[in-house]
Design a protein around this motif. Structure first.
Motif, PDB file in Angstrom:
ATOM      1  N   ASP A 128      -2.373  -1.194  -3.073  1.00  0.00           N
ATOM      2  CA  ASP A 128      -3.495  -0.366  -2.628  1.00  0.00           C
ATOM      3  C   ASP A 128      -3.039   1.091  -2.531  1.00  0.00           C
ATOM      4  OD1 ASP A 128      -5.297  -2.468  -2.373  1.00  0.00           O
ATOM      5  OD2 ASP A 128      -4.631  -2.930  -0.336  1.00  0.00           O
ATOM      6  N   ILE A 129      -3.758   1.970  -3.214  1.00  0.00           N
ATOM      7  CA  ILE A 129      -3.452   3.395  -3.191  1.00  0.00           C
ATOM      8  C   ILE A 129      -4.485   4.099  -2.307  1.00  0.00           C
ATOM      9  CG2 ILE A 129      -3.301   5.515  -4.548  1.00  0.00           C
ATOM     10  CD1 ILE A 129      -0.978   3.741  -5.071  1.00  0.00           C
ATOM     11  N   HIS A 130      -4.013   4.750  -1.253  1.00  0.00           N
ATOM     12  CA  HIS A 130      -4.883   5.531  -0.369  1.00  0.00           C
ATOM     13  C   HIS A 130      -4.599   7.003  -0.641  1.00  0.00           C
ATOM     14  CE1 HIS A 130      -5.815   1.949   2.168  1.00  0.00           C
ATOM     15  NE2 HIS A 130      -4.588   1.604   1.785  1.00  0.00           N
ATOM     16  N   ILE A 131      -5.610   7.737  -1.078  1.00  0.00           N
ATOM     17  CA  ILE A 131      -5.426   9.148  -1.429  1.00  0.00           C
ATOM     18  C   ILE A 131      -6.183  10.019  -0.438  1.00  0.00           C
ATOM     19  CG2 ILE A 131      -5.751  10.909  -3.203  1.00  0.00           C
ATOM     20  CD1 ILE A 131      -5.538   8.699  -5.286  1.00  0.00           C
ATOM     21  N   HIS A 132      -5.462  10.953   0.168  1.00  0.00           N
ATOM     22  CA  HIS A 132      -6.042  11.856   1.170  1.00  0.00           C
ATOM     23  C   HIS A 132      -5.816  13.285   0.689  1.00  0.00           C
ATOM     24  CE1 HIS A 132      -7.256  13.049   5.282  1.00  0.00           C
ATOM     25  NE2 HIS A 132      -6.408  14.043   5.098  1.00  0.00           N
ATOM     26  N   ALA A 133      -6.891  13.983   0.358  1.00  0.00           N
ATOM     27  CA  ALA A 133      -6.785  15.374  -0.095  1.00  0.00           C
ATOM     28  C   ALA A 133      -6.761  16.316   1.102  1.00  0.00           C
ATOM     29  CB  ALA A 133      -7.954  15.714  -1.014  1.00  0.00           C
ATOM     30  N   THR A 134      -5.801  17.222   1.121  1.00  0.00           N
ATOM     31  CA  THR A 134      -5.682  18.145   2.251  1.00  0.00           C
ATOM     32  C   THR A 134      -4.947  19.413   1.835  1.00  0.00           C
ATOM     33  OG1 THR A 134      -4.779  18.410   4.499  1.00  0.00           O
ATOM     34  CG2 THR A 134      -3.527  17.034   2.993  1.00  0.00           C
ATOM     35  N   HIS A 135      -5.324  20.528   2.476  1.00  0.00           N
ATOM     36  CA  HIS A 135      -4.588  21.773   2.313  1.00  0.00           C
ATOM     37  C   HIS A 135      -3.603  21.991   3.455  1.00  0.00           C
ATOM     38  CE1 HIS A 135      -7.613  23.125  -0.742  1.00  0.00           C
ATOM     39  NE2 HIS A 135      -6.533  23.694  -1.230  1.00  0.00           N
TER      40      HIS A 135
ATOM     41  N   SER B  39       0.838  -1.192   0.000  1.00  0.00           N
ATOM     42  CA  SER B  39       0.000   0.000   0.000  1.00  0.00           C
ATOM     43  C   SER B  39       0.872   1.241   0.000  1.00  0.00           C
ATOM     44  CB  SER B  39      -0.933   0.018   1.219  1.00  0.00           C
ATOM     45  OG  SER B  39      -0.185   0.137   2.414  1.00  0.00           O
ATOM     46  N   LEU B  40       0.344   2.309  -0.591  1.00  0.00           N
ATOM     47  CA  LEU B  40       1.003   3.607  -0.598  1.00  0.00           C
ATOM     48  C   LEU B  40      -0.019   4.657  -0.181  1.00  0.00           C
ATOM     49  CD1 LEU B  40       3.032   3.393  -3.943  1.00  0.00           C
ATOM     50  CD2 LEU B  40       3.944   3.207  -1.622  1.00  0.00           C
ATOM     51  N   ASN B  41       0.381   5.508   0.744  1.00  0.00           N
ATOM     52  CA  ASN B  41      -0.492   6.570   1.256  1.00  0.00           C
ATOM     53  C   ASN B  41      -0.090   7.899   0.627  1.00  0.00           C
ATOM     54  OD1 ASN B  41      -2.029   4.967   3.252  1.00  0.00           O
ATOM     55  ND2 ASN B  41      -0.016   4.711   4.183  1.00  0.00           N
ATOM     56  N   ILE B  42      -0.971   8.414  -0.227  1.00  0.00           N
ATOM     57  CA  ILE B  42      -0.685   9.631  -0.970  1.00  0.00           C
ATOM     58  C   ILE B  42      -1.501  10.780  -0.392  1.00  0.00           C
ATOM     59  CG2 ILE B  42      -0.448  10.620  -3.262  1.00  0.00           C
ATOM     60  CD1 ILE B  42       0.862   7.821  -2.877  1.00  0.00           C
ATOM     61  N   PHE B  43      -0.831  11.791   0.132  1.00  0.00           N
ATOM     62  CA  PHE B  43      -1.489  13.021   0.556  1.00  0.00           C
ATOM     63  C   PHE B  43      -1.257  14.042  -0.563  1.00  0.00           C
ATOM     64  CE2 PHE B  43      -1.828  10.740   4.277  1.00  0.00           C
ATOM     65  CZ  PHE B  43      -2.319  11.456   5.366  1.00  0.00           C
ATOM     66  N   ALA B  44      -2.280  14.843  -0.860  1.00  0.00           N
ATOM     67  CA  ALA B  44      -2.155  15.772  -1.978  1.00  0.00           C
ATOM     68  C   ALA B  44      -3.088  16.950  -1.803  1.00  0.00           C
ATOM     69  CB  ALA B  44      -2.470  15.063  -3.302  1.00  0.00           C
ATOM     70  N   LEU B  45      -2.713  18.080  -2.381  1.00  0.00           N
ATOM     71  CA  LEU B  45      -3.638  19.201  -2.471  1.00  0.00           C
ATOM     72  C   LEU B  45      -4.876  18.742  -3.249  1.00  0.00           C
ATOM     73  CD1 LEU B  45      -1.116  22.045  -3.347  1.00  0.00           C
ATOM     74  CD2 LEU B  45      -2.306  21.723  -1.171  1.00  0.00           C
ATOM     75  N   PRO B  46      -6.068  19.183  -2.841  1.00  0.00           N
ATOM     76  CA  PRO B  46      -7.294  18.687  -3.488  1.00  0.00           C
ATOM     77  C   PRO B  46      -7.298  18.820  -5.007  1.00  0.00           C
ATOM     78  CG  PRO B  46      -7.854  19.858  -1.486  1.00  0.00           C
ATOM     79  CD  PRO B  46      -6.371  20.054  -1.686  1.00  0.00           C
ATOM     80  N   ALA B  47      -6.876  19.964  -5.528  1.00  0.00           N
ATOM     81  CA  ALA B  47      -6.887  20.146  -6.979  1.00  0.00           C
ATOM     82  C   ALA B  47      -5.897  19.212  -7.667  1.00  0.00           C
ATOM     83  CB  ALA B  47      -6.577  21.597  -7.332  1.00  0.00           C
ATOM     84  N   LEU B  48      -4.736  18.990  -7.056  1.00  0.00           N
ATOM     85  CA  LEU B  48      -3.766  18.073  -7.645  1.00  0.00           C
ATOM     86  C   LEU B  48      -4.293  16.640  -7.642  1.00  0.00           C
ATOM     87  CD1 LEU B  48      -0.170  19.070  -6.443  1.00  0.00           C
ATOM     88  CD2 LEU B  48      -1.128  19.193  -8.733  1.00  0.00           C
TER      89      LEU B  48
END
Length: 300
Positions: free
Chosen positions: A128-135, A99-108
């Motif tokens: 497994d890709i976990h994507i968390h959008a955050t500013h 698994s990889l936990n990806i945090f990213a700006l919402p627009a990105l």
């Protein structure tokens, strides 16, 4: 014989309270993060100070500041937590947990990563890709983040950094907004203008006033229109026909290709700070992490 008191470790909750207060510079902020009261955080830190026999913080009305002894102890604490996290990753790897936990700006996340994600998933279906959008800024010492897709890199001097791309802006609009065939020779915009307010980061994003001056399109005073603090919302608004937007090239490629947005001018201005991929060194120990980095670079 060793003195047992000399090797007895403090409570982990007290150490965590200390680290959180050190990172936030405030007992109140630490309390919010830990779901405790400020009094409880203060008590745990005092217990830790009594156990160690040193003063960790100098307290004031504005917050807490590390003493020299506190700064030295914090370095050991952060190293210890990092070791624990690496151990947990090792256990997950041995269990076959990919698994990889990806945090990213919402627009990105929504406008740049998502349109390409099918390609990655087809190549690595077992990851497994976990994507968390955050500013919010990502604290790699306190979160499960493996990667952060960020605007700029100034907050992460201790982490690994890879430039993704530096973007450009140009005017776009929904074809449903335009009441007549568009020609750039008109050099005038009679439609509402959608504005993006990034707060202090707005200094790096060209606005309508700058673009109109640079392009020499009629008056340099922008038209009124809706104002958004989220780029993704501004893009949605342009697609809905609410006005003309200075769209970021890499975030609207899909919409341009599909025809839901039309480019109105070849004249563009640079976003004066690049987007980065930020990650701690420990991430490279995870299976497929390097492949993910290389895949992202291939998109840029």
């Amino acid at each position: 014989m060793n003195n047992p008191a000399a090797v007895r470790l403090p409570k982990l909750t007290a150490i965590l309270a200390f680290e959180t207060a050190a990172n936030t510079g405030s007992l109140a902020s630490a309390a919010v993060r830990l779901s405790l009261t400020p009094a409880a955080v203060s008590q745990q830190i005092r217990q830790l100070e009594q156990h160690l026999g040193i003063q960790l913080f100098a307290r004031s009305k504005t917050g807490v500041e590390l003493t020299p002894q506190g700064s030295a102890y914090l370095a050991y604490v952060q190293q210890a937590f990092e070791t624990l996290r690496m151990a947990q990753q090792g256990i997950a790897r041995d269990k076959g947990d990919l698994s990889l936990n990806i945090f990213a700006l919402p627009a990105l996340a929504s406008r740049w990563l998502n349109p390409h994600l099918k390609q990655w998933l087809s190549q690595y279906p077992d990851v497994d890709i976990h994507i968390h959008a955050t500013h919010s800024a990502v604290d790699f010492n306190r979160s499960a983040a493996d990667f952060y897709l960020a605007f700029g890199n100034e907050h992460y001097p201790q982490q690994e950094q890879t430039v993704l791309f530096q973007d450009w802006v140009f005017p776009v609009a929904s074809p449903n907004l335009l009441t007549a065939p568009w020609s750039e020779s008109q050099r005038k915009i009679d439609y509402p203008m959608i504005h993006v307010d990034w707060g202090k980061e707005g200094q790096f994003l060209p606005d309508w006033h700058e673009w109109l001056l640079s392009a020499k399109w009629g008056a340099s005073v922008p038209n009124r229109g809706p104002i958004y603090n989220l780029t993704s919302m501004a893009i949605d608004s342009a697609i809905a026909g609410n006005g003309i937007l200075l769209g970021q090239q890499n975030l609207i490629k899909k919409e341009i290709a599909e025809g839901s947005l039309i480019q109105l001018s070849e004249h563009r201005l640079p976003v004066t700070k690049p987007y980065y991929l930020i990650y701690p060194k420990r991430t490279l120990d995870k299976p497929k992490a390097m492949e993910f980095i290389q895949w992202l670079q291939s998109l840029c």
